[in-house]
Motif scaffolding. Structure first.
Motif, short mmCIF file in Angstrom:
data_model
loop_
_atom_site.label_atom_id
_atom_site.label_comp_id
_atom_site.label_asym_id
_atom_site.label_seq_id
_atom_site.Cartn_x
_atom_site.Cartn_y
_atom_site.Cartn_z
N THR A 17 0.84 -1.20 0.11
CA THR A 17 0.42 -0.07 -0.29
C THR A 17 0.70 1.20 0.26
OG1 THR A 17 -0.33 0.19 2.67
CG2 THR A 17 -1.45 -1.34 1.19
N ILE A 18 -0.04 2.40 -0.04
CA ILE A 18 1.20 4.23 0.14
C ILE A 18 1.40 3.24 1.43
CG2 ILE A 18 -0.87 5.11 0.49
CD1 ILE A 18 0.43 7.11 -1.50
N GLY A 19 0.88 3.62 2.22
CA GLY A 19 1.07 4.03 3.39
C GLY A 19 2.77 3.21 3.88
N GLU A 20 2.62 1.75 3.40
CA GLU A 20 4.10 0.83 3.69
C GLU A 20 5.26 1.04 3.03
OE1 GLU A 20 1.35 -2.76 4.39
OE2 GLU A 20 1.96 -2.69 1.98
N VAL A 21 4.76 1.62 1.33
CA VAL A 21 6.12 1.87 0.64
C VAL A 21 6.61 3.87 1.27
CG1 VAL A 21 6.57 3.10 -1.61
CG2 VAL A 21 5.17 1.21 -1.50
N ALA A 22 5.62 4.46 1.28
CA ALA A 22 6.18 5.81 2.35
C ALA A 22 6.86 5.28 3.11
CB ALA A 22 4.79 6.51 2.47
N GLU A 23 6.75 4.79 3.76
CA GLU A 23 7.61 4.50 5.43
C GLU A 23 8.55 3.35 5.23
OE1 GLU A 23 6.15 1.04 8.95
OE2 GLU A 23 5.28 2.56 8.67
N ASP A 24 8.62 2.80 4.40
CA ASP A 24 10.14 1.91 3.98
C ASP A 24 10.81 2.78 3.17
OD1 ASP A 24 11.34 -0.49 2.96
OD2 ASP A 24 10.97 -0.07 1.29
N LEU A 25 10.06 3.95 2.49
CA LEU A 25 10.66 4.63 2.02
C LEU A 25 11.80 6.57 2.64
CD1 LEU A 25 9.74 5.17 -1.76
CD2 LEU A 25 11.70 3.66 -1.10
N ASP A 26 10.55 6.41 4.27
CA ASP A 26 10.83 7.46 4.96
C ASP A 26 10.37 8.68 4.28
OD1 ASP A 26 11.48 8.98 7.16
OD2 ASP A 26 13.10 9.06 6.69
N LEU A 27 9.15 8.50 3.53
CA LEU A 27 8.75 9.54 2.98
C LEU A 27 7.04 9.47 3.62
CD1 LEU A 27 9.86 8.86 -0.60
CD2 LEU A 27 10.17 10.76 0.90
N GLN A 29 3.19 10.50 2.54
CA GLN A 29 2.75 8.98 1.31
C GLN A 29 2.51 10.23 0.20
OE1 GLN A 29 -1.24 7.91 1.93
NE2 GLN A 29 -0.10 7.09 4.06
N HIS A 30 2.12 11.97 0.83
CA HIS A 30 1.92 12.99 -0.31
C HIS A 30 3.45 13.16 -1.47
CE1 HIS A 30 4.30 16.19 2.16
NE2 HIS A 30 4.38 16.22 0.96
N VAL A 31 4.43 12.71 -1.42
CA VAL A 31 5.36 12.63 -2.17
C VAL A 31 4.94 11.76 -2.91
CG1 VAL A 31 7.88 12.77 -2.01
CG2 VAL A 31 6.82 13.84 0.14
N LEU A 32 5.03 10.40 -2.66
CA LEU A 32 5.02 9.37 -3.63
C LEU A 32 3.47 10.04 -4.38
CD1 LEU A 32 5.41 6.76 -0.97
CD2 LEU A 32 6.69 7.36 -2.58
N ARG A 33 2.34 11.16 -4.32
CA ARG A 33 1.88 10.71 -4.98
C ARG A 33 1.93 12.36 -5.83
NH1 ARG A 33 -1.46 10.01 0.31
NH2 ARG A 33 -1.75 11.91 0.41
N PHE A 34 3.28 12.66 -5.49
CA PHE A 34 3.81 14.24 -6.13
C PHE A 34 4.20 13.64 -7.44
CE2 PHE A 34 7.23 16.45 -7.06
CZ PHE A 34 6.67 17.29 -8.25
N TRP A 35 5.44 12.63 -7.00
CA TRP A 35 5.90 11.54 -7.93
C TRP A 35 4.86 10.88 -9.03
CZ3 TRP A 35 10.41 8.84 -4.49
CH2 TRP A 35 11.41 9.89 -4.07
N GLU A 36 4.43 10.92 -8.68
CA GLU A 36 3.31 10.24 -9.73
C GLU A 36 3.16 11.30 -11.45
OE1 GLU A 36 -0.32 7.53 -8.74
OE2 GLU A 36 0.91 7.33 -6.80
N THR A 37 3.19 12.46 -11.00
CA THR A 37 3.01 13.57 -11.42
C THR A 37 3.70 13.72 -12.56
OG1 THR A 37 3.13 15.24 -10.14
CG2 THR A 37 0.95 14.37 -10.43
N ARG A 38 4.99 14.02 -11.73
CA ARG A 38 6.11 14.13 -12.43
C ARG A 38 7.28 13.02 -12.84
NH1 ARG A 38 4.08 17.80 -12.17
NH2 ARG A 38 4.77 19.94 -11.07
N PHE A 39 6.82 11.89 -12.59
CA PHE A 39 7.85 10.78 -13.70
C PHE A 39 6.29 9.29 -14.18
CE2 PHE A 39 9.87 12.12 -9.56
CZ PHE A 39 11.14 11.98 -10.58
N THR A 40 6.37 9.06 -15.45
CA THR A 40 5.10 8.94 -15.63
C THR A 40 5.71 7.29 -15.37
OG1 THR A 40 5.97 9.09 -18.00
CG2 THR A 40 4.54 10.46 -17.34
#
Length: 154
Positions: A17-27, A29-40
């Motif tokens: 889940t986004i929560g698990e990935v965010a925790e794993d990357l120490d970021l 969640q909104h950063v991951l959603r932002f990256w979706e807009t910048r990296f297709t």
């Protein structure tokens, strides 16, 4: 049996889940959603309620992007360039620690073209001159109205 509130470890191939990935990357969640807009290339599966589920390859890609941005000092444009030139597999390998991106100094602007742009043709120059004349006429009209407005404001 695991403690209450502690999730058991997932299999390596399981979706995250986004929560698990965010925790794993120490970021956040909104950063991951932002990256979706910048990296297709970042395309998690979306299920009901727009919940995001990341595949192992998605996680490796995000780890590579994080390493390039935060570890090696690349800008978003620089990482986009690496993805374009080297490909997604390369960035995933960076995320797994199997590759290292080249170090180079980035600039925030595109390099200057080596040749000057072609000169304007007669028709283009005439069009631009007409627009400039029109703008100057507008400025004169506004300048005449300005004293009137000030007199009524006071």
């Amino acid at each position: 049996m695991p403690e209450k509130g502690v999730l058991p470890e997932k299999e390596p191939g399981a979706f995250r889940t986004i929560g698990e990935v965010a925790e794993d990357l120490d970021l956040p969640q909104h950063v991951l959603r932002f990256w979706e807009t910048r990296f297709t290339q970042v395309r998690p599966l979306k299920r009901g309620g727009n919940r995001r589920y990341y595949r192992p390859d998605d996680v490796d890609l995000l780890k590579g992007i994080r390493r390039l941005l935060y570890g090696q000092g690349y800008t978003i444009r620089g990482v986009q360039r690496i993805l374009r030139e080297r490909g997604m597999r390369f960035v995933q390998a960076v995320g797994r620690g199997e590759q290292v991106a080249p170090a180079f100094v980035e600039s925030d602007h595109d390099p200057e073209p080596e040749t000057a742009p072609p000169p304007l043709g007669r028709a283009d120059r005439a069009s631009l001159t007409a627009v400039l004349d029109e703008l100057r006429a507008c400025r004169r009209q506004l300048a005449r109205l300005a004293p009137t407005r000030e007199a009524t404001d006071g």
